[in-house]
Design an enzyme around this catalytic site. Structure first.
Site, PDB file in Angstrom:
ATOM      1  N   HIS A 109      -5.307   5.103  -2.310  1.00  0.00           N
ATOM      2  CA  HIS A 109      -6.186   6.263  -2.103  1.00  0.00           C
ATOM      3  C   HIS A 109      -7.355   6.177  -3.093  1.00  0.00           C
ATOM      4  O   HIS A 109      -7.152   6.141  -4.307  1.00  0.00           O
ATOM      5  CB  HIS A 109      -5.379   7.543  -2.331  1.00  0.00           C
ATOM      6  CG  HIS A 109      -6.126   8.810  -2.078  1.00  0.00           C
ATOM      7  ND1 HIS A 109      -6.196   9.399  -0.834  1.00  0.00           N
ATOM      8  CD2 HIS A 109      -6.833   9.610  -2.913  1.00  0.00           C
ATOM      9  CE1 HIS A 109      -6.908  10.518  -0.910  1.00  0.00           C
ATOM     10  NE2 HIS A 109      -7.314  10.666  -2.166  1.00  0.00           N
TER      11      HIS A 109
ATOM     12  N   ASP B 240     -10.794   7.882  -4.417  1.00  0.00           N
ATOM     13  CA  ASP B 240     -11.534   9.146  -4.462  1.00  0.00           C
ATOM     14  C   ASP B 240     -12.998   8.899  -4.800  1.00  0.00           C
ATOM     15  O   ASP B 240     -13.318   8.433  -5.882  1.00  0.00           O
ATOM     16  CB  ASP B 240     -10.914  10.064  -5.522  1.00  0.00           C
ATOM     17  CG  ASP B 240      -9.577  10.616  -5.079  1.00  0.00           C
ATOM     18  OD1 ASP B 240      -9.528  11.228  -3.992  1.00  0.00           O
ATOM     19  OD2 ASP B 240      -8.580  10.436  -5.803  1.00  0.00           O
TER      20      ASP B 240
HETATM   21  C1  DX5 Z   1      -8.766  15.284  -6.460  1.00  0.00           C
HETATM   22  C2  DX5 Z   1      -8.486  13.983  -5.754  1.00  0.00           C
HETATM   23  C3  DX5 Z   1      -7.079  13.583  -5.825  1.00  0.00           C
HETATM   24  C4  DX5 Z   1      -6.573  13.361  -7.223  1.00  0.00           C
HETATM   25  C5  DX5 Z   1      -5.105  13.577  -7.232  1.00  0.00           C
HETATM   26  O1  DX5 Z   1     -10.075  15.640  -6.231  1.00  0.00           O
HETATM   27  O2  DX5 Z   1      -8.849  14.064  -4.388  1.00  0.00           O
HETATM   28  O3  DX5 Z   1      -6.824  12.448  -4.992  1.00  0.00           O
HETATM   29  O4  DX5 Z   1      -6.856  12.099  -7.739  1.00  0.00           O
HETATM   30  O5  DX5 Z   1      -4.673  13.474  -8.528  1.00  0.00           O
HETATM   31  P1  DX5 Z   1      -3.371  14.209  -9.039  1.00  0.00           P
HETATM   32  O6  DX5 Z   1      -2.220  13.639  -8.292  1.00  0.00           O
HETATM   33  O7  DX5 Z   1      -3.369  13.906 -10.499  1.00  0.00           O
HETATM   34  O8  DX5 Z   1      -3.550  15.681  -8.762  1.00  0.00           O
HETATM   35 ZN    ZN Z   2      -8.144  12.417  -3.042  1.00  0.00          ZN
END
Ligand code: DX5
Ligand code: ZN
Length: 218
Positions: free
Chosen positions: A32, A34
Protein backbone atom coordinates in the site's frame (compact mmCIF):
# COMPACT_ATOMS: atom_id res chain seq x y z
CA UNK A 1 -9.92 -14.52 2.44
CA UNK A 2 -8.36 -11.56 4.24
CA UNK A 3 -5.73 -9.59 2.36
CA UNK A 4 -3.05 -7.62 4.15
CA UNK A 5 -1.77 -4.40 2.60
CA UNK A 6 1.18 -2.97 4.54
CA UNK A 7 1.36 0.82 4.24
CA UNK A 8 4.96 1.74 3.47
CA UNK A 9 4.40 5.18 4.97
CA UNK A 10 5.74 3.55 8.14
CA UNK A 11 8.65 1.77 6.41
CA UNK A 12 12.25 2.90 6.80
CA UNK A 13 12.65 5.08 3.68
CA UNK A 14 16.43 4.78 3.84
CA UNK A 15 15.99 1.03 3.48
CA UNK A 16 12.81 0.95 1.42
CA UNK A 17 13.98 -1.84 -0.87
CA UNK A 18 14.89 -4.04 2.10
CA UNK A 19 11.56 -3.36 3.81
CA UNK A 20 9.50 -4.06 0.66
CA UNK A 21 11.32 -7.31 -0.08
CA UNK A 22 10.70 -8.36 3.50
CA UNK A 23 6.96 -7.77 3.09
CA UNK A 24 6.82 -10.38 0.36
CA UNK A 25 8.79 -12.90 2.47
CA UNK A 26 6.42 -12.24 5.35
CA UNK A 27 3.29 -13.02 3.33
CA UNK A 28 1.84 -9.58 2.50
CA UNK A 29 -0.76 -9.51 -0.27
CA UNK A 30 -0.37 -5.94 -1.50
CA UNK A 31 2.05 -3.06 -1.00
CA UNK A 32 0.00 0.00 0.00
CA UNK A 33 1.60 3.24 -1.22
CA UNK A 34 0.25 6.51 0.25
CA UNK A 35 0.55 9.48 -2.08
CA UNK A 36 -0.12 12.89 -0.49
CA UNK A 37 -0.03 16.30 -2.12
CA UNK A 38 -0.11 18.75 0.80
CA UNK A 39 -3.51 20.02 -0.40
CA UNK A 40 -6.01 17.22 -0.10
CA UNK A 41 -4.28 16.28 3.14
CA UNK A 42 -1.91 18.36 5.27
CA UNK A 43 1.14 16.24 4.48
CA UNK A 44 3.39 15.41 1.52
CA UNK A 45 4.69 11.89 1.01
CA UNK A 46 5.85 10.17 -2.16
CA UNK A 47 5.05 10.41 -5.85
CA UNK A 48 5.33 8.89 -9.30
CA UNK A 49 9.12 8.23 -9.49
CA UNK A 50 9.01 6.33 -6.21
CA UNK A 51 6.10 4.16 -7.42
CA UNK A 52 8.13 3.36 -10.58
CA UNK A 53 11.14 2.45 -8.48
CA UNK A 54 9.13 0.19 -6.18
CA UNK A 55 7.62 -1.50 -9.24
CA UNK A 56 11.09 -2.65 -10.24
CA UNK A 57 11.82 -4.45 -6.98
CA UNK A 58 8.59 -6.32 -6.20
CA UNK A 59 6.00 -8.40 -7.96
CA UNK A 60 3.47 -7.88 -5.17
CA UNK A 61 0.48 -5.87 -6.42
CA UNK A 62 0.94 -2.14 -5.80
CA UNK A 63 -2.10 -0.64 -4.11
CA UNK A 64 -1.62 3.09 -4.65
CA UNK A 65 -3.76 5.37 -2.47
CA UNK A 66 -4.00 8.86 -3.96
CA UNK A 67 -4.73 11.49 -1.34
CA UNK A 68 -4.48 14.29 -3.88
CA UNK A 69 -6.78 17.01 -5.22
CA UNK A 70 -8.25 16.34 -8.68
CA UNK A 71 -6.66 12.92 -9.14
CA UNK A 72 -7.84 12.81 -12.76
CA UNK A 73 -4.74 14.92 -13.56
CA UNK A 74 -2.38 12.12 -12.58
CA UNK A 75 -4.15 8.75 -12.75
CA UNK A 76 -2.65 7.75 -16.11
CA UNK A 77 0.86 8.48 -14.87
CA UNK A 78 0.36 6.40 -11.75
CA UNK A 79 -0.99 3.53 -13.86
CA UNK A 80 2.04 3.77 -16.17
CA UNK A 81 4.31 3.86 -13.12
CA UNK A 82 3.06 0.39 -12.18
CA UNK A 83 0.01 0.64 -9.94
CA UNK A 84 -2.16 -2.51 -9.89
CA UNK A 85 -4.91 -0.89 -7.83
CA UNK A 86 -5.37 2.87 -7.95
CA UNK A 87 -7.54 4.55 -5.31
CA UNK A 88 -8.94 8.06 -5.62
CA UNK A 89 -10.94 9.95 -2.99
CA UNK A 90 -14.62 10.71 -3.49
CA UNK A 91 -14.02 14.15 -1.91
CA UNK A 92 -11.14 15.08 -4.21
CA UNK A 93 -13.10 16.29 -7.27
CA UNK A 94 -16.52 16.54 -8.90
CA UNK A 95 -18.52 13.36 -9.48
CA UNK A 96 -18.09 13.80 -13.23
CA UNK A 97 -14.31 14.08 -13.05
CA UNK A 98 -14.04 11.19 -10.61
CA UNK A 99 -16.14 8.98 -12.88
CA UNK A 100 -13.87 9.90 -15.77
CA UNK A 101 -10.79 9.18 -13.68
CA UNK A 102 -12.11 5.72 -12.72
CA UNK A 103 -12.79 4.94 -16.38
CA UNK A 104 -9.28 6.06 -17.31
CA UNK A 105 -7.82 3.78 -14.65
CA UNK A 106 -9.76 0.76 -15.92
CA UNK A 107 -8.86 1.52 -19.51
CA UNK A 108 -5.24 1.17 -18.44
CA UNK A 109 -6.04 -2.34 -17.17
CA UNK A 110 -5.65 -1.24 -13.55
CA UNK A 111 -8.19 -1.91 -10.80
CA UNK A 112 -10.04 1.24 -9.76
CA UNK A 113 -10.96 2.08 -6.18
CA UNK A 114 -12.63 4.89 -4.26
CA UNK A 115 -11.92 5.92 -0.68
CA UNK A 116 -14.07 7.95 1.70
CA UNK A 117 -12.85 10.06 4.61
CA UNK A 118 -14.38 9.58 8.08
CA UNK A 119 -16.84 12.46 7.61
CA UNK A 120 -18.10 11.22 4.24
CA UNK A 121 -21.25 9.06 4.11
CA UNK A 122 -21.39 5.94 1.98
CA UNK A 123 -23.99 7.62 -0.23
CA UNK A 124 -21.03 9.53 -1.76
CA UNK A 125 -20.00 6.22 -3.37
CA UNK A 126 -23.30 5.75 -5.17
CA UNK A 127 -22.24 7.45 -8.46
CA UNK A 128 -19.27 5.07 -8.74
CA UNK A 129 -20.95 1.71 -8.05
CA UNK A 130 -20.37 0.35 -11.54
CA UNK A 131 -16.84 1.75 -11.76
CA UNK A 132 -15.15 0.37 -8.65
CA UNK A 133 -13.12 -2.77 -8.00
CA UNK A 134 -12.43 -1.83 -4.39
CA UNK A 135 -13.84 0.52 -1.76
CA UNK A 136 -11.53 1.87 0.93
CA UNK A 137 -13.10 3.16 4.14
CA UNK A 138 -10.78 5.49 6.06
CA UNK A 139 -10.69 4.65 9.76
CA UNK A 140 -8.53 7.71 10.53
CA UNK A 141 -8.39 11.19 8.98
CA UNK A 142 -6.07 10.70 6.00
CA UNK A 143 -2.67 12.36 6.15
CA UNK A 144 -0.64 10.59 8.80
CA UNK A 145 0.25 7.13 10.03
CA UNK A 146 0.03 6.15 13.67
CA UNK A 147 -3.40 7.60 14.49
CA UNK A 148 -6.13 6.05 16.61
CA UNK A 149 -8.60 3.71 14.94
CA UNK A 150 -12.12 5.16 14.65
CA UNK A 151 -14.42 2.32 15.58
CA UNK A 152 -17.54 4.30 14.68
CA UNK A 153 -16.58 3.83 11.01
CA UNK A 154 -17.68 0.19 11.32
CA UNK A 155 -21.25 1.26 10.73
CA UNK A 156 -20.20 2.22 7.18
CA UNK A 157 -18.28 -1.02 6.71
CA UNK A 158 -21.27 -3.11 7.80
CA UNK A 159 -23.65 -1.20 5.52
CA UNK A 160 -21.26 -1.49 2.58
CA UNK A 161 -20.75 -5.21 3.15
CA UNK A 162 -24.51 -5.77 2.94
CA UNK A 163 -24.81 -3.65 -0.17
CA UNK A 164 -21.80 -5.22 -1.84
CA UNK A 165 -22.93 -8.79 -1.18
CA UNK A 166 -26.11 -8.00 -3.07
CA UNK A 167 -24.94 -5.63 -5.77
CA UNK A 168 -21.18 -5.81 -6.13
CA UNK A 169 -19.83 -9.33 -5.95
CA UNK A 170 -16.08 -9.51 -6.44
CA UNK A 171 -15.50 -5.96 -5.25
CA UNK A 172 -13.10 -5.70 -2.32
CA UNK A 173 -13.78 -3.76 0.87
CA UNK A 174 -10.74 -2.27 2.58
CA UNK A 175 -10.12 -0.29 5.74
CA UNK A 176 -7.21 2.07 6.27
CA UNK A 177 -5.94 3.60 9.48
CA UNK A 178 -5.11 2.41 12.97
CA UNK A 179 -5.34 -1.28 12.09
CA UNK A 180 -3.66 -3.75 14.44
CA UNK A 181 -4.59 -7.28 15.51
CA UNK A 182 -7.38 -6.05 17.81
CA UNK A 183 -8.90 -3.39 15.56
CA UNK A 184 -8.35 -5.64 12.52
CA UNK A 185 -10.66 -8.19 14.14
CA UNK A 186 -13.33 -5.49 14.54
CA UNK A 187 -12.96 -4.61 10.83
CA UNK A 188 -13.16 -8.21 9.67
CA UNK A 189 -16.22 -8.83 11.84
CA UNK A 190 -17.83 -5.78 10.23
CA UNK A 191 -17.14 -7.19 6.75
CA UNK A 192 -13.81 -5.79 5.55
CA UNK A 193 -11.59 -8.12 3.53
CA UNK A 194 -8.55 -5.88 2.89
CA UNK A 195 -6.64 -4.57 5.91
CA UNK A 196 -4.19 -1.72 5.39
CA UNK A 197 -1.75 -1.54 8.28
CA UNK A 198 1.20 0.82 8.66
CA UNK A 199 2.67 1.63 12.03
CA UNK A 200 1.42 -1.47 13.88
CA UNK A 201 2.83 -3.74 11.19
CA UNK A 202 6.22 -2.09 10.89
CA UNK A 203 6.57 -1.86 14.68
CA UNK A 204 5.63 -5.50 15.21
CA UNK A 205 8.59 -7.52 16.52
CA UNK A 206 7.74 -10.36 14.13
CA UNK A 207 6.30 -9.07 10.85
CA UNK A 208 5.42 -12.50 9.48
CA UNK A 209 3.55 -13.40 12.66
CA UNK A 210 1.68 -10.09 12.55
CA UNK A 211 0.59 -10.62 8.94
CA UNK A 212 -0.31 -14.21 9.69
CA UNK A 213 -2.38 -13.02 12.64
CA UNK A 214 -4.34 -10.65 10.39
CA UNK A 215 -4.83 -13.40 7.80
CA UNK A 216 -6.30 -15.66 10.48
CA UNK A 217 -8.89 -13.17 11.68
CA UNK A 218 -11.67 -14.70 9.63
C1 DX5 B 1 -3.24 7.58 6.25
C2 DX5 B 1 -2.81 6.54 5.25
C3 DX5 B 1 -2.67 5.21 5.83
C4 DX5 B 1 -1.64 5.12 6.92
C5 DX5 B 1 -2.00 3.99 7.81
O1 DX5 B 1 -3.47 8.77 5.59
O2 DX5 B 1 -3.74 6.46 4.18
O3 DX5 B 1 -2.45 4.22 4.82
O4 DX5 B 1 -0.34 4.94 6.46
O5 DX5 B 1 -1.11 3.98 8.86
P1 DX5 B 1 -1.48 3.39 10.27
O6 DX5 B 1 -1.73 1.93 10.09
O7 DX5 B 1 -0.28 3.70 11.09
O8 DX5 B 1 -2.71 4.11 10.76
ZN1 ZN C 1 -3.55 4.71 2.80
Amino acid sequence: MIKVAPSILSADFVNLERDIRKLKECGADYVHVDVMDGLFVPNISIGIPVVSAIRKITDLPLDVHLMIQQPIRYVEQFCDAGADILTIHAEADTVENNQKALRMIREKGVRAAVSIKPGTPISALEPYMELMDMILVMTVEPGFGGQKFMEDMMEKVRALRKLMDVRMSGVELGVDGGVNLDTGKICVDAGANVLVAGSALFKAPDTAAFIDGLHKLV
